[in-house]
Design a protein around this motif. Structure first.
Motif, PDB file in Angstrom:
ATOM      1  N   GLY A  78       1.008  -1.326   0.143  1.00 29.66           N
ATOM      2  CA  GLY A  78      -0.302   0.536   0.305  1.00 29.66           C
ATOM      3  C   GLY A  78       0.931   1.289  -0.177  1.00 29.66           C
ATOM      4  O   GLY A  78       0.789   2.231   0.573  1.00 29.66           O
ATOM      5  N   ILE A  79       2.104   1.059  -0.816  1.00 29.03           N
ATOM      6  CA  ILE A  79       2.890   2.100   0.000  1.00 29.03           C
ATOM      7  C   ILE A  79       2.753   2.220  -1.859  1.00 29.03           C
ATOM      8  O   ILE A  79       3.905   2.080  -2.308  1.00 29.03           O
ATOM      9  N   PRO A  80       2.759   3.935  -2.248  1.00 28.13           N
ATOM     10  CA  PRO A  80       2.921   4.302  -3.437  1.00 28.13           C
ATOM     11  C   PRO A  80       4.782   4.502  -4.149  1.00 28.13           C
ATOM     12  O   PRO A  80       4.350   5.922  -4.490  1.00 28.13           O
ATOM     13  N   LEU A  81       5.523   3.671  -3.961  1.00 27.36           N
ATOM     14  CA  LEU A  81       6.388   4.731  -4.224  1.00 27.36           C
ATOM     15  C   LEU A  81       7.340   3.203  -5.025  1.00 27.36           C
ATOM     16  O   LEU A  81       7.326   2.632  -4.568  1.00 27.36           O
ATOM     17  N   GLN A  82       8.520   3.929  -6.113  1.00 30.07           N
ATOM     18  CA  GLN A  82       8.956   3.217  -7.240  1.00 30.07           C
ATOM     19  C   GLN A  82      10.278   1.940  -6.316  1.00 30.07           C
ATOM     20  O   GLN A  82      11.404   2.980  -6.743  1.00 30.07           O
ATOM     21  N   ILE A  83       9.828   1.497  -5.370  1.00 25.79           N
ATOM     22  CA  ILE A  83      10.826   0.276  -4.430  1.00 25.79           C
ATOM     23  C   ILE A  83      10.325  -1.375  -4.698  1.00 25.79           C
ATOM     24  O   ILE A  83       9.006  -1.373  -4.816  1.00 25.79           O
ATOM     25  N   ALA A  84      11.372  -2.057  -5.116  1.00 25.53           N
ATOM     26  CA  ALA A  84      10.994  -3.129  -4.711  1.00 25.53           C
ATOM     27  C   ALA A  84      12.135  -3.611  -4.626  1.00 25.53           C
ATOM     28  O   ALA A  84      13.306  -3.566  -4.636  1.00 25.53           O
ATOM     29  N   VAL A  85      12.260  -4.591  -4.272  1.00 16.54           N
ATOM     30  CA  VAL A  85      13.224  -5.690  -3.624  1.00 16.54           C
ATOM     31  C   VAL A  85      12.925  -7.628  -4.325  1.00 16.54           C
ATOM     32  O   VAL A  85      11.914  -8.029  -5.331  1.00 16.54           O
ATOM     33  N   ALA A  86      14.118  -8.068  -4.760  1.00 14.80           N
ATOM     34  CA  ALA A  86      13.901  -9.065  -5.303  1.00 14.80           C
ATOM     35  C   ALA A  86      14.443 -10.230  -4.622  1.00 14.80           C
ATOM     36  O   ALA A  86      15.639 -10.138  -4.756  1.00 14.80           O
ATOM     37  N   VAL A 109      17.381  -4.921  -4.655  1.00 16.43           N
ATOM     38  CA  VAL A 109      16.893  -4.020  -4.155  1.00 16.43           C
ATOM     39  C   VAL A 109      16.708  -2.882  -5.436  1.00 16.43           C
ATOM     40  O   VAL A 109      18.026  -2.052  -5.809  1.00 16.43           O
ATOM     41  N   LEU A 110      15.504  -2.421  -5.850  1.00 13.16           N
ATOM     42  CA  LEU A 110      15.298  -1.337  -7.258  1.00 13.16           C
ATOM     43  C   LEU A 110      14.840  -0.109  -7.110  1.00 13.16           C
ATOM     44  O   LEU A 110      13.684  -0.709  -6.034  1.00 13.16           O
ATOM     45  N   LEU A 111      15.555   0.948  -6.681  1.00 14.01           N
ATOM     46  CA  LEU A 111      14.243   2.401  -6.276  1.00 14.01           C
ATOM     47  C   LEU A 111      14.321   2.116  -8.227  1.00 14.01           C
ATOM     48  O   LEU A 111      15.566   2.659  -8.793  1.00 14.01           O
ATOM     49  N   ASN A 112      13.413   3.280  -8.912  1.00 11.74           N
ATOM     50  CA  ASN A 112      13.250   3.135 -10.005  1.00 11.74           C
ATOM     51  C   ASN A 112      13.665   2.759 -11.359  1.00 11.74           C
ATOM     52  O   ASN A 112      13.983   3.577 -12.125  1.00 11.74           O
ATOM     53  N   PRO A 113      13.123   1.144 -10.757  1.00  8.85           N
ATOM     54  CA  PRO A 113      13.458   0.923 -12.018  1.00  8.85           C
ATOM     55  C   PRO A 113      12.816   0.336 -13.554  1.00  8.85           C
ATOM     56  O   PRO A 113      11.687   1.333 -13.502  1.00  8.85           O
ATOM     57  N   SER A 114      13.368   0.421 -14.541  1.00  6.57           N
ATOM     58  CA  SER A 114      13.024   0.354 -15.930  1.00  6.57           C
ATOM     59  C   SER A 114      13.035  -0.774 -17.037  1.00  6.57           C
ATOM     60  O   SER A 114      14.733  -0.474 -16.551  1.00  6.57           O
ATOM     61  N   TYR A 115      13.182  -1.399 -17.509  1.00  4.76           N
ATOM     62  CA  TYR A 115      13.573  -2.039 -18.300  1.00  4.76           C
ATOM     63  C   TYR A 115      13.108  -2.119 -20.149  1.00  4.76           C
ATOM     64  O   TYR A 115      12.173  -1.920 -20.437  1.00  4.76           O
ATOM     65  N   THR A 151      20.240   2.534  -6.664  1.00  3.12           N
ATOM     66  CA  THR A 151      20.571   1.936  -5.385  1.00  3.12           C
ATOM     67  C   THR A 151      20.303   2.388  -4.594  1.00  3.12           C
ATOM     68  O   THR A 151      19.631   3.621  -4.870  1.00  3.12           O
ATOM     69  N   PRO A 152      20.267   1.393  -2.986  1.00  7.59           N
ATOM     70  CA  PRO A 152      19.693   3.014  -2.014  1.00  7.59           C
ATOM     71  C   PRO A 152      20.739   3.589  -1.636  1.00  7.59           C
ATOM     72  O   PRO A 152      20.170   4.739  -1.059  1.00  7.59           O
ATOM     73  N   ASP A 153      21.886   4.176  -2.014  1.00 10.20           N
ATOM     74  CA  ASP A 153      22.475   4.653  -1.785  1.00 10.20           C
ATOM     75  C   ASP A 153      22.909   5.730  -2.757  1.00 10.20           C
ATOM     76  O   ASP A 153      24.235   6.763  -2.445  1.00 10.20           O
ATOM     77  N   GLY A 154      21.958   5.670  -3.903  1.00 14.80           N
ATOM     78  CA  GLY A 154      22.254   6.444  -4.946  1.00 14.80           C
ATOM     79  C   GLY A 154      23.037   6.619  -6.325  1.00 14.80           C
ATOM     80  O   GLY A 154      22.888   7.184  -7.347  1.00 14.80           O
ATOM     81  N   ALA A 155      23.729   5.193  -6.004  1.00 11.81           N
ATOM     82  CA  ALA A 155      24.218   5.234  -7.837  1.00 11.81           C
ATOM     83  C   ALA A 155      23.421   4.355  -8.537  1.00 11.81           C
ATOM     84  O   ALA A 155      22.074   3.623  -8.127  1.00 11.81           O
TER      85      ALA A 155
END
Length: 217
Positions: A78-86, A109-115, A151-155
């Protein structure tokens, strides 16, 4: 139809995360029909403190393991943020692993992913989702993709994935844009988990395709 953007403000998103992190136990995985699953999540651009982001990632990993599953997107809480884990560490029969090109996937950990697809190859297999409990369907997806994410550290990162790993990162990235696997599925293949276990657990989908009448040769 394109998904509508989340109407939640940065402050509302942060409040939702804080509430979930403060609660006892693991939060439930929201099910289809919840609006967060059908809206484009907000790009992550610092809506959370470093501590909140780390806490959310840890919580998402624990929810994913508890389910159990191989991926989880923030909208599924229920959190509308572009964050995913796998993460895929399941033991799989060798014949299944070979046919589906299923290799272990280290925690990601994926922030703002696209493919984007690499080449024209595609693979079709049964797929499920923790937000559509009890159901599976065949989805044809590109068998190789290039994933771009932060990445979570901004890379800023780019990586190529193939086989089942490619399926996982596509599935989770789709979640962040309001797309569920059933939107891309062969609906004649739709089955309950019970029927799947009884009839369609072969390494490939050839028998299901013939008897259920989808993806004709």
């Amino acid at each position: 139809m394109a998904s509508v953007p989340t109407p939640s403000s940065p402050a509302e998103i942060q409040e939702t995360v804080q509430s979930i992190l403060a609660a006892e136990g693991l939060p439930p995985i929201v099910q289809v029909g919840h609006p967060a699953l059908r809206q484009s999540a907000a790009r992550y651009d610092g809506q959370l403190t470093d501590e909140e982001l780390a806490g959310l990632i840890d919580l998402m990993r624990r929810v994913m393991h508890n389910a159990p599953g191989v991926g989880l997107a923030a909208p599924q809480l229920g959190i509308p943020l572009q964050i995913a884990v796998a993460e895929d560490a399941f033991d799989v029969e060798p014949d299944v692993a070979g046919l589906r090109e299923r290799a272990p996937l280290d925690f990601l950990v994926l922030l703002n992913p696209s493919y984007i697809a690499i080449g024209a190859g595609r693979a079709a297999f049964y797929e499920g989702c923790l937000s559509l409990n009890g159901l599976q369907a065949v989805v044809s997806r590109p068998d190789r993709v290039q994933l771009t994410y932060t990445t979570p550290d901004g890379a800023a990162m780019q990586a190529e994935y193939a086989g089942w790993q490619a399926r996982i990162v596509q599935h989770e990235t789709d979640h962040l844009h309001g797309t569920l696997y059933v939107d891309k599925a062969e609906l004649r293949s739709l089955t309950t988990n019970e029927e799947y276990g009884l009839r369609w657990m072969a390494p490939d989908i050839s028998r299901a395709r013939q008897e259920l009448g989808f993806l004709p040769d």
